[in-house]
Design a protein around this motif. Structure first.
Motif, PDB file in Angstrom:
ATOM      1  N   SER A 204       0.818  -1.201   0.000  1.00  0.00           N
ATOM      2  CA  SER A 204       0.000   0.000   0.000  1.00  0.00           C
ATOM      3  C   SER A 204       0.856   1.257   0.000  1.00  0.00           C
ATOM      4  O   SER A 204       1.833   1.358   0.733  1.00  0.00           O
TER       5      SER A 204
ATOM      6  N   ARG B 102      -2.638   6.585   5.195  1.00  0.00           N
ATOM      7  CA  ARG B 102      -3.422   6.066   6.321  1.00  0.00           C
ATOM      8  C   ARG B 102      -4.551   5.184   5.782  1.00  0.00           C
ATOM      9  O   ARG B 102      -5.629   5.677   5.466  1.00  0.00           O
ATOM     10  N   PRO B 103      -4.301   3.883   5.643  1.00  0.00           N
ATOM     11  CA  PRO B 103      -5.366   2.984   5.166  1.00  0.00           C
ATOM     12  C   PRO B 103      -6.539   2.976   6.133  1.00  0.00           C
ATOM     13  O   PRO B 103      -6.394   3.218   7.335  1.00  0.00           O
TER      14      PRO B 103
ATOM     15  N   HIS C 231      -8.939  -2.124   6.016  1.00  0.00           N
ATOM     16  CA  HIS C 231      -7.777  -2.567   5.246  1.00  0.00           C
ATOM     17  C   HIS C 231      -6.595  -2.866   6.165  1.00  0.00           C
ATOM     18  O   HIS C 231      -5.921  -3.883   6.025  1.00  0.00           O
ATOM     19  N   THR C 232      -6.355  -1.979   7.121  1.00  0.00           N
ATOM     20  CA  THR C 232      -5.228  -2.168   8.038  1.00  0.00           C
ATOM     21  C   THR C 232      -5.360  -3.466   8.830  1.00  0.00           C
ATOM     22  O   THR C 232      -4.375  -4.184   9.040  1.00  0.00           O
TER      23      THR C 232
ATOM     24  N   GLN D 160       1.910   2.379  15.804  1.00  0.00           N
ATOM     25  CA  GLN D 160       1.198   2.163  14.542  1.00  0.00           C
ATOM     26  C   GLN D 160       1.508   3.273  13.542  1.00  0.00           C
ATOM     27  O   GLN D 160       1.797   3.010  12.366  1.00  0.00           O
TER      28      GLN D 160
ATOM     29  N   SER E 101       4.096   3.292   9.803  1.00  0.00           N
ATOM     30  CA  SER E 101       3.694   3.780   8.487  1.00  0.00           C
ATOM     31  C   SER E 101       4.607   4.898   7.983  1.00  0.00           C
ATOM     32  O   SER E 101       4.675   5.156   6.785  1.00  0.00           O
TER      33      SER E 101
END
Length: 381
Positions: free
Chosen positions: A23, A27-28, A32-33, A261, A265
């Motif tokens: 991805s 920020r999905p 999705h995350t 988290q 990313s």
């Protein structure tokens, strides 16, 4: 006469990331995350599910609170707080009453809202962001004016709102910061929530909500520009109040999890190396927020800001970025000092005095905090 709403195509992060499936989205969305966790829960969930729910209420609560499944799959906690609060929120969504998540800024209202929608409907994107300029069309429907002028009112010219789509598809809609929405626009929800119907007088039609539809709203009464909900609208909601973290340890845990988290990313250093600084940030925020030191010996003046958990997460994340790009990768007092100053001193006159008094009366005298005191004095100069 009823009207149908065509579903919207949604691209997943894997599709957006190309053939590799990696991805590129900053920020999905929650669905999705945490797709693997949701899939694991669905595979082992043998409890009754309300119609069009992807998971049972028990599995939704497990997704939010965390746990270990019979096959050993670990579900990470998304919300750290009283279990009963989550259970009441999930149960509300299984009834015909909408859910209002209420709390001071930074109590994870939006975060919980997103994850509830992801677990219940598999789609957290049916979202109306409330602001002072939110129009009625954002909640009801709008028009494609090119089509409207060319052919007049028609189904093809109608642009459904996220709420309308959720009603037609039996999904969960979200309205963020409901108290920021003008009062007359807020009240457009009354018919939707009470009659489960959205009239379209221009077409002589209506959209009737199908089973599975519900709505989650978030609100707080601490920010400026708040529009109180009418009693008629408030009665349509079951209100769940999200509290601030009960203890410093719980708040440190929340901040550490979220920073970790976010940091992954952004390719930032690991959180464990900076856990001592996280605890200091949380301690400062809690003491100034509560108006008393952790040992209960010294009363303090509280600044004008909320000093929420969300702001602590922002301060630590920014500090990690400073450590990664301009330091040795280890979070230190000098990396978080400027962020704390910016969070505390919102009113340059009154808050600066409160901050200076706290530095001199509390931080300066605290064992092991000399480096933090020097860093804060340096940025405060």
């Amino acid at each position: 006469m009823s009207v149908s709403v065509e579903p919207t195509t949604v691209h997943t992060p894997a599709e957006e990331g190309g053939a590799s499936g990696r991805s590129e989205v900053l920020r999905p969305h929650a669905e999705h995350t945490f797709a693997a966790e949701l899939a694991a829960l669905a595979a082992q969930d043998d409890r009754p599910r309300p119609e069009r729910w992807l998971l049972s209420p028990w599995a939704v609560a497990t997704y939010l609170l965390g746990g270990t499944l019979p096959d050993g799959t670990v579900i990470t906690p998304k919300y750290v707080g009283p279990r009963r609060i989550v259970e009441v929120a999930v149960t509300t969504l299984a009834t015909d009453r909408a859910l209002l998540l209420l709390g001071v800024p930074g109590t994870a209202k939006t975060w919980v809202s997103e994850h509830l929608a992801a677990a219940v409907s598999g789609d957290s994107t049916l979202l109306v962001q409330g602001t002072a300029g939110t129009p009625e069309e954002a909640i009801r429907y709008g028009w494609n004016y090119a089509q409207l002028l060319a052919h007049g009112p028609s189904r093809d010219a109608l642009v459904p709102s996220p709420v309308m789509r959720a009603m037609a598809e039996g999904m969960t809609a979200r309205v963020e910061e409901l108290t920021r929405v003008p009062a007359d626009v807020q009240d457009s929800l009354i018919t939707i929530l009470s009659e489960k119907t959205l009239p379209i007088p221009e077409l002589g039609q209506e959209v009737q909500a199908v089973r599975g539809f519900n709505l989650i709203a978030t609100a707080n009464d601490r920010d400026r520009g708040v529009n109180e909900l009418s009693s008629a609208l408030r009665r349509r909601f079951n209100t769940v109040v999200l509290p601030l973290p009960a203890s410093a340890d719980a708040e440190v845990d929340i901040v550490s999890r979220r920073v970790d988290q976010i940091g992954r990313s952004l390719d930032l250093p690991a959180v464990p190396e900076g856990v001592d600084e996280i605890r200091r940030v949380v301690t400062v925020f809690r003491e100034l927020r509560d108006g008393i030191t952790a040992d209960g010996r010294t009363k303090l003046k509280s600044p004008s800001g909320t000093l929420s958990t969300a702001e602590a997460i922002s301060v630590v994340t920014n500090g990690l970025a400073l450590a990664a790009h301009f330091g040795d990768g280890v979070l230190r007092a000098s990396d978080v000092a400027a962020g704390i100053l910016g969070a505390v001193v919102r009113d340059p006159a009154a808050d600066r005095v409160i901050w200076q008094e706290y530095l001199e009366a509390v931080v300066r005298e605290r064992d092991g905090w000399k480096d933090f005191y020097r860093a804060c004095r340096e940025v405060s100069a």
